[in-house]
Design a protein around this motif. Structure first.
Motif, PDB file in Angstrom:
ATOM      1  N   SER A  42      46.691 -10.574  49.938  1.00  0.00           N
ATOM      2  CA  SER A  42      46.560 -11.130  51.409  1.00  0.00           C
ATOM      3  C   SER A  42      46.675  -9.697  52.115  1.00  0.00           C
ATOM      4  O   SER A  42      47.113  -8.870  51.621  1.00  0.00           O
ATOM      5  N   SER A  43      45.933  -9.813  52.894  1.00  0.00           N
ATOM      6  CA  SER A  43      45.753  -9.209  53.892  1.00  0.00           C
ATOM      7  C   SER A  43      47.031  -8.650  54.934  1.00  0.00           C
ATOM      8  O   SER A  43      47.264  -7.580  55.419  1.00  0.00           O
ATOM      9  N   ALA A  44      47.726  -9.416  54.954  1.00  0.00           N
ATOM     10  CA  ALA A  44      49.103  -9.872  55.969  1.00  0.00           C
ATOM     11  C   ALA A  44      50.191  -8.717  55.237  1.00  0.00           C
ATOM     12  O   ALA A  44      49.831  -8.301  53.760  1.00  0.00           O
ATOM     13  N   SER A  45      50.973  -7.933  55.525  1.00  0.00           N
ATOM     14  CA  SER A  45      52.032  -7.052  55.208  1.00  0.00           C
ATOM     15  C   SER A  45      53.481  -7.295  55.898  1.00  0.00           C
ATOM     16  O   SER A  45      53.645  -7.920  56.967  1.00  0.00           O
ATOM     17  N   ALA A  46      53.958  -7.538  55.319  1.00  0.00           N
ATOM     18  CA  ALA A  46      55.650  -7.962  55.432  1.00  0.00           C
ATOM     19  C   ALA A  46      56.622  -6.427  54.736  1.00  0.00           C
ATOM     20  O   ALA A  46      55.898  -5.403  54.432  1.00  0.00           O
ATOM     21  N   THR A  47      57.253  -6.248  55.298  1.00  0.00           N
ATOM     22  CA  THR A  47      58.244  -5.087  55.253  1.00  0.00           C
ATOM     23  C   THR A  47      59.147  -5.319  54.149  1.00  0.00           C
ATOM     24  O   THR A  47      60.395  -5.694  53.690  1.00  0.00           O
ATOM     25  N   LEU A  48      59.120  -4.384  53.052  1.00  0.00           N
ATOM     26  CA  LEU A  48      59.706  -4.246  51.327  1.00  0.00           C
ATOM     27  C   LEU A  48      60.834  -3.243  52.136  1.00  0.00           C
ATOM     28  O   LEU A  48      61.308  -2.754  52.635  1.00  0.00           O
ATOM     29  N   PRO A  49      61.951  -4.287  51.023  1.00  0.00           N
ATOM     30  CA  PRO A  49      63.836  -3.094  51.629  1.00  0.00           C
ATOM     31  C   PRO A  49      63.029  -1.882  50.844  1.00  0.00           C
ATOM     32  O   PRO A  49      62.694  -1.904  49.904  1.00  0.00           O
ATOM     33  N   ASN A  76      65.534  -6.762  44.885  1.00  0.00           N
ATOM     34  CA  ASN A  76      64.398  -6.818  43.992  1.00  0.00           C
ATOM     35  C   ASN A  76      63.308  -6.457  44.771  1.00  0.00           C
ATOM     36  O   ASN A  76      63.209  -6.649  45.740  1.00  0.00           O
ATOM     37  N   ASN A  77      62.231  -5.681  44.307  1.00  0.00           N
ATOM     38  CA  ASN A  77      60.813  -5.075  44.956  1.00  0.00           C
ATOM     39  C   ASN A  77      61.194  -4.235  46.287  1.00  0.00           C
ATOM     40  O   ASN A  77      61.132  -3.819  47.562  1.00  0.00           O
ATOM     41  N   SER A  78      62.285  -3.750  46.133  1.00  0.00           N
ATOM     42  CA  SER A  78      62.090  -2.461  47.414  1.00  0.00           C
ATOM     43  C   SER A  78      61.561  -0.726  46.310  1.00  0.00           C
ATOM     44  O   SER A  78      61.682  -1.348  45.107  1.00  0.00           O
ATOM     45  N   VAL A  79      61.383  -0.408  47.202  1.00  0.00           N
ATOM     46  CA  VAL A  79      60.728   0.619  46.787  1.00  0.00           C
ATOM     47  C   VAL A  79      60.808   1.858  47.971  1.00  0.00           C
ATOM     48  O   VAL A  79      61.650   1.714  48.983  1.00  0.00           O
ATOM     49  N   ALA A  80      60.919   3.123  46.978  1.00  0.00           N
ATOM     50  CA  ALA A  80      60.664   4.287  48.156  1.00  0.00           C
ATOM     51  C   ALA A  80      59.374   5.107  47.527  1.00  0.00           C
ATOM     52  O   ALA A  80      59.161   5.225  46.439  1.00  0.00           O
ATOM     53  N   VAL A  81      59.122   5.823  48.692  1.00  0.00           N
ATOM     54  CA  VAL A  81      57.983   7.288  48.274  1.00  0.00           C
ATOM     55  C   VAL A  81      58.724   8.093  48.551  1.00  0.00           C
ATOM     56  O   VAL A  81      59.342   8.772  48.903  1.00  0.00           O
ATOM     57  N   ASP A 130      45.272  -4.819  49.884  1.00  0.00           N
ATOM     58  CA  ASP A 130      46.085  -5.821  49.101  1.00  0.00           C
ATOM     59  C   ASP A 130      47.496  -5.734  49.834  1.00  0.00           C
ATOM     60  O   ASP A 130      48.047  -5.581  48.959  1.00  0.00           O
ATOM     61  N   GLY A 131      47.523  -6.709  50.374  1.00  0.00           N
ATOM     62  CA  GLY A 131      49.054  -6.441  51.663  1.00  0.00           C
ATOM     63  C   GLY A 131      49.858  -7.433  50.860  1.00  0.00           C
ATOM     64  O   GLY A 131      50.116  -7.751  50.158  1.00  0.00           O
ATOM     65  N   VAL A 132      51.365  -7.286  51.399  1.00  0.00           N
ATOM     66  CA  VAL A 132      52.594  -8.340  50.920  1.00  0.00           C
ATOM     67  C   VAL A 132      53.012  -9.099  51.546  1.00  0.00           C
ATOM     68  O   VAL A 132      53.480  -8.695  53.102  1.00  0.00           O
ATOM     69  N   ALA A 133      52.693 -10.425  52.044  1.00  0.00           N
ATOM     70  CA  ALA A 133      52.217 -11.090  52.558  1.00  0.00           C
ATOM     71  C   ALA A 133      53.884 -12.254  52.427  1.00  0.00           C
ATOM     72  O   ALA A 133      54.518 -12.511  53.613  1.00  0.00           O
ATOM     73  N   ASN A 134      54.619 -11.951  51.138  1.00  0.00           N
ATOM     74  CA  ASN A 134      55.956 -12.898  51.519  1.00  0.00           C
ATOM     75  C   ASN A 134      56.612 -11.328  49.908  1.00  0.00           C
ATOM     76  O   ASN A 134      55.982 -11.534  49.308  1.00  0.00           O
ATOM     77  N   VAL A 135      57.630 -11.728  50.505  1.00  0.00           N
ATOM     78  CA  VAL A 135      58.470 -10.460  49.488  1.00  0.00           C
ATOM     79  C   VAL A 135      58.786 -11.054  48.560  1.00  0.00           C
ATOM     80  O   VAL A 135      58.882  -9.596  47.320  1.00  0.00           O
ATOM     81  N   GLU A 136      59.459 -11.623  48.048  1.00  0.00           N
ATOM     82  CA  GLU A 136      60.272 -12.412  46.948  1.00  0.00           C
ATOM     83  C   GLU A 136      59.116 -12.554  45.909  1.00  0.00           C
ATOM     84  O   GLU A 136      59.635 -12.645  45.249  1.00  0.00           O
ATOM     85  N   SER A 137      57.954 -13.009  46.271  1.00  0.00           N
ATOM     86  CA  SER A 137      56.622 -13.003  46.249  1.00  0.00           C
ATOM     87  C   SER A 137      55.773 -12.644  45.533  1.00  0.00           C
ATOM     88  O   SER A 137      54.954 -12.263  45.153  1.00  0.00           O
ATOM     89  N   ALA A 138      56.189 -11.187  45.957  1.00  0.00           N
ATOM     90  CA  ALA A 138      55.632 -10.250  45.466  1.00  0.00           C
ATOM     91  C   ALA A 138      55.043  -9.593  44.673  1.00  0.00           C
ATOM     92  O   ALA A 138      55.986  -9.048  43.721  1.00  0.00           O
TER      93      ALA A 138
END
Length: 325
Positions: A42-49, A76-81, A130-138
């Motif tokens: 999905s091209s949608a974007s969700a905010t990842l933790p 889960n699915n938390s991220v950082a540069v 390839d954006g993240v539409a749903n954080v839980e199912s990313a």
């Protein structure tokens, strides 16, 4: 057919977890055809933790020194540069090779790494849209693509994984993309001369898609591996996890039973999941090559039918090898 494209955990060399590139709906897969699919992109974007409490030091492009307190709480699915890269800008559509290290969040210990044997994982095709539409199912591929958008090679990111089964099972995947390349779109190399005249005849259209004339061929009780185009890319060997291919398969009567060309989508052939004819026939071939594989029943599906493939069928494939990882 759909497939995903990033390791679920860490390294094939350490045999921790295999890649997400799954044998989904190809007739050459050892378990037969299925209707499985990956989650739609999905091209949608969700905010990842945000992954908190992790620090990285060291020279970009080398194995980073990772510091955090054991017992770190991971969402889960938390991220950082964790460290900016100093290499070339990553290009959409390129295959990215990344060094990976897995750490246990509870013990703080390194579990496995690709750095020591220098076997980066090259399963990710970079798609920053390839954006993240749903954080839980990313998926990990979506998380990596989203986080690395606009970044350079040698950037290090951290991804937190916690499936909810307890903090002892939570871990971090530390990822550093170190190189990139562009997959072939069709076989490229030198056409092979002196192909035996009694084999099926293969012709290609302008896009490289093959068609076949069985030429009165009646089959063989042995595997036939006949290169048609010899590529000059790296060789597939026993350490190769998957070959990225385009392929078409026919029965001896000329009936086509499968083709990635018709789906307009290449296929990641995970060698351990393939029928024996593919496992044996692809090893030793090079990226860029086109290979005619004639697979006798005992190296295919034997006395079992598989989808539209009858029992005891000899299978004829033309396979373009576009990349490997």
């Amino acid at each position: 057919m759909q497939h995903t494209s990033l390791v679920t955990s860490i390294t094939r060399a350490a045999s921790v977890v295999s890649a997400l590139a799954l044998c989904v709906s190809m007739a050459a897969c050892g378990s037969g055809s299925s209707d499985g699919s990956a989650s739609a992109s999905s091209s949608a974007s969700a905010t990842l933790p945000k992954l908190e409490g992790v620090k990285v030091t060291g020279t970009p492009g080398e194995k980073p020194k990772v510091e955090f307190k054991k017992g770190l709480k991971i969402e889960n699915n938390s991220v950082a540069v964790l460290q900016e890269g100093d290499g070339d800008a990553m290009k959409s559509g390129d295959r990215i090779c990344a060094q990976l290290t897995q750490y246990s969040a509870s013990s703080g210990e390194e579990v496995a790494t690709t750095w020591e044997q220098n076997v980066p994982d090259c399963s990710l095709v970079f798609n920053p849209e390839d954006g993240v539409a749903n954080v839980e199912s990313a998926t990990l591929a979506q998380i990596a693509n989203t986080t690395l958008k606009g970044k350079k090679l040698n950037t290090t990111i951290g991804i937190g994984i916690n499936d909810g089964s307890g903090d002892d099972n939570a871990y971090m995947l530390i990822m550093t993309p170190v190189s990139q390349s562009t997959d072939y779109t069709q076989a490229q190399g030198e056409k092979v001369k002196d192909i035996p005249s009694d084999l099926p005849k293969v012709t290609l259209d302008a896009s490289g898609k093959p068609s076949i004339d069985m030429n009165g061929y009646k089959g063989s009780d042995k595997l036939v591996v006949q290169p048609l185009i010899k590529g000059d890319g790296p060789k597939i060997d026993e350490n190769t996890y998957a070959a990225v291919v385009n392929y078409t398969g026919w029965l001896l009567d000329g009936t086509q039973f499968d083709s990635s060309w018709d789906r307009n989508q290449t296929f990641d052939a995970v060698l351990s999941n393939m029928i024996k004819g593919w496992q044996e026939g692809l090893v030793g071939q090079t990226v860029g090559s086109q290979v005619l594989l004639i697979v006798p029943p005992d190296l295919g599906y034997g006395d079992q039918e598989s989808g539209s493939i009858p029992a005891n069928s000899t299978l004829v494939f033309v396979v373009d090898i576009l990349a490997k990882y």
